[in-house]
Each structure stands twice: as structure tokens, then as C-alpha cells.
Scaffold this active site. Structure first.
Site, PDB file in Angstrom:
ATOM      1  N   ASN A 103      -5.661  -5.082   0.747  1.00  0.00           N
ATOM      2  CA  ASN A 103      -5.620  -5.144  -0.715  1.00  0.00           C
ATOM      3  C   ASN A 103      -7.016  -5.234  -1.311  1.00  0.00           C
ATOM      4  OD1 ASN A 103      -2.936  -5.179  -0.155  1.00  0.00           O
ATOM      5  ND2 ASN A 103      -2.611  -7.312  -0.730  1.00  0.00           N
ATOM      6  N   ASP A 105      -7.202  -6.087  -4.651  1.00  0.00           N
ATOM      7  CA  ASP A 105      -6.912  -6.732  -5.944  1.00  0.00           C
ATOM      8  C   ASP A 105      -7.607  -8.085  -6.131  1.00  0.00           C
ATOM      9  OD1 ASP A 105      -3.470  -7.428  -4.849  1.00  0.00           O
ATOM     10  OD2 ASP A 105      -5.341  -8.515  -4.418  1.00  0.00           O
ATOM     11  N   HIS A 120     -10.392  -2.573   2.887  1.00  0.00           N
ATOM     12  CA  HIS A 120     -10.459  -1.432   1.958  1.00  0.00           C
ATOM     13  C   HIS A 120     -11.325  -1.714   0.735  1.00  0.00           C
ATOM     14  CE1 HIS A 120      -6.406   0.014   3.817  1.00  0.00           C
ATOM     15  NE2 HIS A 120      -7.423   0.210   4.612  1.00  0.00           N
ATOM     16  N   CYS A 151     -29.999   2.156 -12.001  1.00  0.00           N
ATOM     17  CA  CYS A 151     -30.877   3.265 -11.623  1.00  0.00           C
ATOM     18  C   CYS A 151     -30.479   4.544 -12.361  1.00  0.00           C
ATOM     19  CB  CYS A 151     -30.826   3.495 -10.116  1.00  0.00           C
ATOM     20  SG  CYS A 151     -29.356   4.391  -9.578  1.00  0.00           S
ATOM     21  N   THR A 189       3.076  -4.931   4.456  1.00  0.00           N
ATOM     22  CA  THR A 189       2.448  -3.626   4.648  1.00  0.00           C
ATOM     23  C   THR A 189       3.445  -2.677   5.325  1.00  0.00           C
ATOM     24  OG1 THR A 189       0.604  -2.395   5.624  1.00  0.00           O
ATOM     25  CG2 THR A 189       1.374  -4.320   6.857  1.00  0.00           C
ATOM     26  N   ASN A 214       8.532  -8.738   5.620  1.00  0.00           N
ATOM     27  CA  ASN A 214       8.622  -7.569   4.752  1.00  0.00           C
ATOM     28  C   ASN A 214      10.028  -7.504   4.164  1.00  0.00           C
ATOM     29  OD1 ASN A 214       8.704  -4.709   3.837  1.00  0.00           O
ATOM     30  ND2 ASN A 214       6.757  -4.606   4.917  1.00  0.00           N
TER      31      ASN A 214
HETATM   32  N1  APR Z   1       7.405  -9.156   0.069  1.00  0.00           N
HETATM   33  C1  APR Z   1       7.141  -8.585   1.286  1.00  0.00           C
HETATM   34  N2  APR Z   1       6.997  -7.229   1.466  1.00  0.00           N
HETATM   35  C2  APR Z   1       7.164  -6.449   0.378  1.00  0.00           C
HETATM   36  C3  APR Z   1       7.466  -6.973  -0.911  1.00  0.00           C
HETATM   37  C4  APR Z   1       7.587  -8.396  -1.038  1.00  0.00           C
HETATM   38  N3  APR Z   1       7.869  -8.986  -2.202  1.00  0.00           N
HETATM   39  N4  APR Z   1       7.575  -5.921  -1.785  1.00  0.00           N
HETATM   40  C5  APR Z   1       7.337  -4.790  -1.065  1.00  0.00           C
HETATM   41  N5  APR Z   1       7.094  -5.100   0.236  1.00  0.00           N
HETATM   42  C6  APR Z   1       6.735  -4.202   1.332  1.00  0.00           C
HETATM   43  C7  APR Z   1       7.344  -2.809   1.299  1.00  0.00           C
HETATM   44  O1  APR Z   1       8.615  -2.786   1.942  1.00  0.00           O
HETATM   45  C8  APR Z   1       6.309  -2.000   2.089  1.00  0.00           C
HETATM   46  O2  APR Z   1       6.586  -2.037   3.486  1.00  0.00           O
HETATM   47  O3  APR Z   1       5.335  -3.994   1.241  1.00  0.00           O
HETATM   48  C9  APR Z   1       4.995  -2.760   1.839  1.00  0.00           C
HETATM   49  C10 APR Z   1       3.992  -2.051   0.945  1.00  0.00           C
HETATM   50  O4  APR Z   1       3.605  -0.884   1.615  1.00  0.00           O
HETATM   51  P1  APR Z   1       2.577   0.144   0.936  1.00  0.00           P
HETATM   52  O5  APR Z   1       2.945   0.346  -0.463  1.00  0.00           O
HETATM   53  O6  APR Z   1       2.518   1.314   1.845  1.00  0.00           O
HETATM   54  O7  APR Z   1       1.202  -0.658   0.930  1.00  0.00           O
HETATM   55  P2  APR Z   1       0.158  -0.901   2.122  1.00  0.00           P
HETATM   56  O8  APR Z   1       0.830  -0.916   3.454  1.00  0.00           O
HETATM   57  O9  APR Z   1      -0.655  -2.060   1.749  1.00  0.00           O
HETATM   58  O10 APR Z   1      -0.734   0.446   2.004  1.00  0.00           O
HETATM   59  C11 APR Z   1      -1.853   0.559   2.830  1.00  0.00           C
HETATM   60  O11 APR Z   1      -2.517   2.545   1.669  1.00  0.00           O
HETATM   61  O12 APR Z   1      -2.522   3.509  -0.373  1.00  0.00           O
HETATM   62  C12 APR Z   1      -3.332   2.966   0.579  1.00  0.00           C
HETATM   63  O13 APR Z   1      -5.431   1.891   0.417  1.00  0.00           O
HETATM   64  C13 APR Z   1      -4.089   1.743   0.074  1.00  0.00           C
HETATM   65  O14 APR Z   1      -4.423  -0.406   1.133  1.00  0.00           O
HETATM   66  C14 APR Z   1      -3.472   0.593   0.854  1.00  0.00           C
HETATM   67  C15 APR Z   1      -2.970   1.272   2.106  1.00  0.00           C
END
Ligand code: APR
Length: 241
Positions: A103, A105, A120, A151, A189, A214
Site C-alpha cells: 500500500n 496510502d 510500492h 530544479c 492482498t 481475506n
Molecule cells: N479485509 C480483508 N481483505 C479484503 C477486504 C477486507 N475488508 N476487502 C477486500 N479484501 C481483499 C480482496 O478479496 C482482495 O483479495 O483484498 C484483496 C485486494 O486485492 P487487490 O485489489 O488486488 O490489491 P493488492 O493485492 O494490494 O494489489 C497489489 O497491485 O494495483 C497494484 O500497486 C498496486 O499495490 C497494488 C498491487
């Protein structure tokens, strides 16, 4: 094992001399920050190649900055949630602890986490495309798009875009952290993006117990030792209580 029985994962965490944690966008979902994939995911409405790639930035830096400005505004109105807070407490309890986040953020920082590896990058830092300088930047909204460096160079968000390598040494540090911890917590993730996702099989190869939190199955659910289904903001405080 795929149950909401917390007995075993709690015991693994309690017995562990150290814990490594890998987080993704899902941990910030309950703070109101959209994830990237899945229902309501940003990539359902936007094309990553138009907004999160070096080519996109060369093509249209203003468009890219409008999008990051919007995300910064969203994040600035959000607060860390109970999952972010639970990790701060875990960090205090464990002598060996590393939080590896995908993240950008900054909500882990705002919750008070210390030992963070930002794979990231950070949406609250800018980097000059000319001189390479990078600096903290908090104004919301950004006064001028695109922002510029002292600059005179055009500044970009200090984040890792698709097709770009992670900062030097970052992956080595993350692997070392995973290797040093008998437990890896994988939270929110989809485990689709590399090299971050490679830390999960790497942990297994290092003999660690991998606990996945998740709301849905992920690319590695069949390989983890325990998959807990539910929102991180509810499950993590219960697991770490
Ligand atoms: N609690 C737990 N898990 C959750 C929740 C929650 N409240 N809400 C959603 N999720 C899960 C989803 O089921 C999904 O598996 O979080 C995951 C989010 O996955 P992505 O949207 O693919 O995000 P991420 O894995 O962080 O993406 C990786 O991809 O777009 C690029 O650079 C960006 O860092 C990011 C990277």
C-alpha cells in the site's frame, strides 16, 4: 484448513519469536479506500496502463496527476481502521517484526506502525523526473498539476508503477524479514502482483506458517497453512487479542 477457528493460528503467533506481515489494499478497504481488483476495484473503472505506468506519465502527466490527486484526497479523508491498529499492538509484542506493505496510502504510518517496508512507495512523497530528488508532500489538493521540483523538473508520485522495478535492495530486505520470522501474516492482498506475491511461497520454503486473512480466496489460498475468511478489521483484532 479454512475455518474461523482461531485457536491454531493464535497459538502459532503466540509461540513465534518473530512475525512478518504482508499487507495489500484489502486492509484499507474498511477505511473507505477502494481496492484495485475484485468488486468495486479501481482497475474495473480505470486502465492501469493509462494511469500507473511510466509510459502513461510521459504521455499525459496531468491525467496521471489528476488521478493521484483524487486518491490523495480520498486517503486524506480516511483513518486507519482496527486492522491497522491491531498490527501496531503486535509490533510492540514481537521482538522480531516487519510490516511489508504494497500500500502507498500511508495508513500504517498514521496508525503508528514503525518497522515498515513500503514495497510500492508512498503517495505522500514526490520524486523529480530530472534530478531524482524525493521529498515528503502533503498538500490536498495539490496546488499545481503537475507539481514541479525546485530544479524545475516535473515531479511524479514516489510510487512503483507497472513495469518498474522495486527500489534497490527492497526485495532482499523483505525476504530477509520473512526468513527471520516463523509466521507470515498475509492480509488483504489478492497475491497477483510480483515480486510481492513471491514472498508467500518464499515463506513456505523457509518453513514459516502462513496465515491468510481475506474476504475471498486468493492466488495462494491452496498453499497457506490457515485461510481465515472475513474483513481484516474484524478478524485481525480477534486473532491478535
Ligand atoms: N479485509 C480483508 N481483505 C479484503 C477486504 C477486507 N475488508 N476487502 C477486500 N479484501 C481483499 C480482496 O478479496 C482482495 O483479495 O483484498 C484483496 C485486494 O486485492 P487487490 O485489489 O488486488 O490489491 P493488492 O493485492 O494490494 O494489489 C497489489 O497491485 O494495483 C497494484 O500497486 C498496486 O499495490 C497494488 C498491487
Amino acid at each position: 484448513m479454512s475455518v474461523l477457528d482461531l485457536t491454531q493460528p493464535r497459538a502459532w503467533i503466540a509461540e513465534a519469536t518473530g512475525v512478518a506481515v504482508l499487507t495489500g489494499a484489502g486492509i484499507s478497504a474498511e477505511s473507505g479506500i477502494p481496492t484495485f481488483r475484485g468488486p468495486g476495484g479501481l482497475w474495473n473503472n480505470y486502465k492501469p496502463e493509462d494511469l500507473a505506468s511510466p509510459e502513461a506519465f510521459v504521455r499525459d502527466p496531468r491525467l496521471v496527476w489528476e488521478w493521484y490527486n483524487w486518491r490523495r484526497e480520498l486517503v486524506s479523508k480516511a483513518s486507519p481502521n482496527a486492522a491497522h491498529d491491531a498490527l501496531v499492538k503486535l509490533e510492540i509484542k514481537k521482538r522480531i517484526y516487519t510490516l511489508i506493505t504494497q500500500n502507498v496510502d500511508g495508513l500504517h504510518d498514521r496508525a503508528g506502525s514503525g518497522k515498515i517496508l513500503r514495497l510500492h512507495g508512498d503517495i505522500w512523497r514526490l520524486r523529480c523526473t530530472a534530478c531524482g530528488a524525493n521529498w515528503p508532500d502533503r498538500p490536498v489538493p495539490l496546488p499545481k498539476l503537475p507539481p514541479h521540483c525546485q530544479c524545475g523538473g516535473v515531479a511524479r508520485p514516489n510510487v512503483v508503477w507497472f513495469g518498474e522495478p522495486l527500489p534497490d535492495g527492497m526485495m532482499k530486505e523483505a525476504e530477509h524479514a520473512v526468513e527471520s520470522a516463523p509466521v507470515l501474516l498475509v492480509i488483504g492482498t489478492s497475491a497477483n502482483v510480483y515480486p510481492a506475491a513471491s514472498l508467500i511461497p518464499f515463506a513456505k520454503q523457509s518453513g514459516a506458517k502462513v496465515i491468510e486473512i481475506n474476504t475471498d480466496d486468493t492466488a495462494y489460498t491452496d498453499h497457506v497453512d490457515c485461510a481465515l475468511r472475513g474483513p481484516a478489521g474484524e478478524l485481525l483484532p480477534a486473532l491478535l487479542a
